[in-house]
Design a protein around this motif. Structure first.
Motif, PDB file in Angstrom:
ATOM      1  N   VAL A  33     -37.433 136.990  60.236  1.00 42.36           N
ATOM      2  CA  VAL A  33     -38.735 137.575  59.925  1.00 42.36           C
ATOM      3  C   VAL A  33     -39.059 137.360  58.447  1.00 42.36           C
ATOM      4  O   VAL A  33     -38.167 137.169  57.623  1.00 42.36           O
ATOM      5  N   VAL A  34     -40.337 137.396  58.137  1.00 48.01           N
ATOM      6  CA  VAL A  34     -40.814 137.273  56.762  1.00 48.01           C
ATOM      7  C   VAL A  34     -41.333 138.633  56.318  1.00 48.01           C
ATOM      8  O   VAL A  34     -42.158 139.240  57.006  1.00 48.01           O
ATOM      9  N   LEU A  35     -40.836 139.110  55.186  1.00 44.14           N
ATOM     10  CA  LEU A  35     -41.313 140.362  54.604  1.00 44.14           C
ATOM     11  C   LEU A  35     -42.483 140.042  53.677  1.00 44.14           C
ATOM     12  O   LEU A  35     -42.336 139.263  52.733  1.00 44.14           O
ATOM     13  N   ARG A  36     -43.632 140.634  53.968  1.00 44.83           N
ATOM     14  CA  ARG A  36     -44.839 140.392  53.174  1.00 44.83           C
ATOM     15  C   ARG A  36     -45.133 141.629  52.332  1.00 44.83           C
ATOM     16  O   ARG A  36     -45.421 142.695  52.877  1.00 44.83           O
ATOM     17  N   VAL A  37     -45.051 141.459  51.024  1.00 45.14           N
ATOM     18  CA  VAL A  37     -45.296 142.560  50.092  1.00 45.14           C
ATOM     19  C   VAL A  37     -46.752 142.496  49.641  1.00 45.14           C
ATOM     20  O   VAL A  37     -47.278 141.422  49.352  1.00 45.14           O
ATOM     21  N   GLY A  38     -47.403 143.663  49.587  1.00 47.09           N
ATOM     22  CA  GLY A  38     -48.810 143.709  49.221  1.00 47.09           C
ATOM     23  C   GLY A  38     -49.715 143.600  50.428  1.00 47.09           C
ATOM     24  O   GLY A  38     -50.916 143.419  50.316  1.00 47.09           O
ATOM     25  N   ALA A  39     -49.115 143.708  51.600  1.00 47.81           N
ATOM     26  CA  ALA A  39     -49.880 143.641  52.850  1.00 47.81           C
ATOM     27  C   ALA A  39     -49.631 144.922  53.631  1.00 47.81           C
ATOM     28  O   ALA A  39     -48.760 145.716  53.301  1.00 47.81           O
ATOM     29  N   ASP A  40     -50.382 145.107  54.668  1.00 41.97           N
ATOM     30  CA  ASP A  40     -50.220 146.298  55.493  1.00 41.97           C
ATOM     31  C   ASP A  40     -50.557 145.939  56.932  1.00 41.97           C
ATOM     32  O   ASP A  40     -51.289 144.991  57.190  1.00 41.97           O
ATOM     33  N   GLY A  41     -49.985 146.689  57.853  1.00 40.67           N
ATOM     34  CA  GLY A  41     -50.400 146.522  59.233  1.00 40.67           C
ATOM     35  C   GLY A  41     -49.386 145.894  60.160  1.00 40.67           C
ATOM     36  O   GLY A  41     -49.742 145.487  61.248  1.00 40.67           O
ATOM     37  N   GLY A  42     -48.129 145.821  59.791  1.00 39.89           N
ATOM     38  CA  GLY A  42     -47.138 145.259  60.701  1.00 39.89           C
ATOM     39  C   GLY A  42     -45.756 145.781  60.382  1.00 39.89           C
ATOM     40  O   GLY A  42     -45.543 146.434  59.359  1.00 39.89           O
ATOM     41  N   ASP A  43     -44.812 145.487  61.261  1.00 40.10           N
ATOM     42  CA  ASP A  43     -43.446 145.961  61.065  1.00 40.10           C
ATOM     43  C   ASP A  43     -42.808 145.425  59.789  1.00 40.10           C
ATOM     44  O   ASP A  43     -41.979 146.088  59.181  1.00 40.10           O
ATOM     45  N   PHE A  44     -43.174 144.221  59.386  1.00 42.20           N
ATOM     46  CA  PHE A  44     -42.506 143.583  58.257  1.00 42.20           C
ATOM     47  C   PHE A  44     -43.462 143.355  57.092  1.00 42.20           C
ATOM     48  O   PHE A  44     -43.426 142.337  56.424  1.00 42.20           O
TER      49      PHE A  44
END
Length: 200
Positions: free
Chosen positions: A90-101
């Motif tokens: 999985v890819v962790l996305r910082v500065g985003a919202d709306g999902g598990d990661f």
């Protein structure tokens, strides 16, 4: 759950771990004996402790060694080659919202890393990448190579010592002709520990 257990599944691999951790500790009178299901650590005082996993082994030996030893250059022995891993990257996305990661900020991202590094998520997923942060733990990892038993043992020692709490460190070490171990630690959390086909 011990993150390195698949690589120490047989007695020969546990013997390699014993050799590696004793080299790191470099303490006369300290003994580590591989046995079925783990190791027996005998301290210089004569006290003994049974260890079932890598984290326990390093925790038992660290008090008798340096705060953070050098990574030994020589080999310790072969590790086990586990069956194929079925977890999903999985890819962790910082500065985003709306999902598990996804995480809205760096603090939330660190909390998410901790969740990814522990069951139940660690049983289903591993971290493939981090995007959206300029922190040291979120950047391109420093990559270690070399003897796999020594590298894995050093990584856990450094992790327990807190030396990796603000860093990103990876390891790519051969496990044979066709496979390699692939470990990544971010912000002190083991977020990837896999066996992969060797890269050219």
């Amino acid at each position: 759950m011990d993150w390195a257990r698949p690589w120490f599944a047989d007695l020969a691999a546990r013997a390699a771990a014993a050799t590696a951790v004793l080299r790191l500790a470099d303490r006369p009178g300290l003994r580590v004996t591989p046995r079925s299901g783990g190791w027996l650590v005998t301290a210089p005082t004569g006290a003994s402790m049974a260890c079932g996993g890598l984290t326990e082994l390093v925790a038992a030996v660290r008090p008798w060694g340096p705060a953070l030893p050098e990574l030994p250059p020589s080999g310790s022995g072969a590790l086990s080659i586990p069956p194929p891993d079925r977890r999903r990257g999985v890819v962790l996305r910082v500065g985003a919202d709306g999902g598990d990661f996804t995480a809205p900020d760096d603090a939330a991202a660190r909390r998410l890393l901790a969740r990814l590094a522990a069951p139940p998520w660690s049983l289903r997923y591993y971290l493939h990448d981090v995007i959206g942060t300029t922190t040291a733990w979120g950047g391109r990892p420093e990559t270690l190579t070399g003897d796999p038993a020594s590298v894995v043992m050093w990584l856990e020692w450094a992790r327990q010592a807190g030396a990796l709490d603000a860093r990103a460190v990876a390891a790519r070490c051969p496990l044979g002709k066709y496979q390699e171990l692939d470990v990544e630690i971010r912000a002190g959390h083991v977020v990837r520990a896999l066996t992969r086909p060797r890269r050219p």
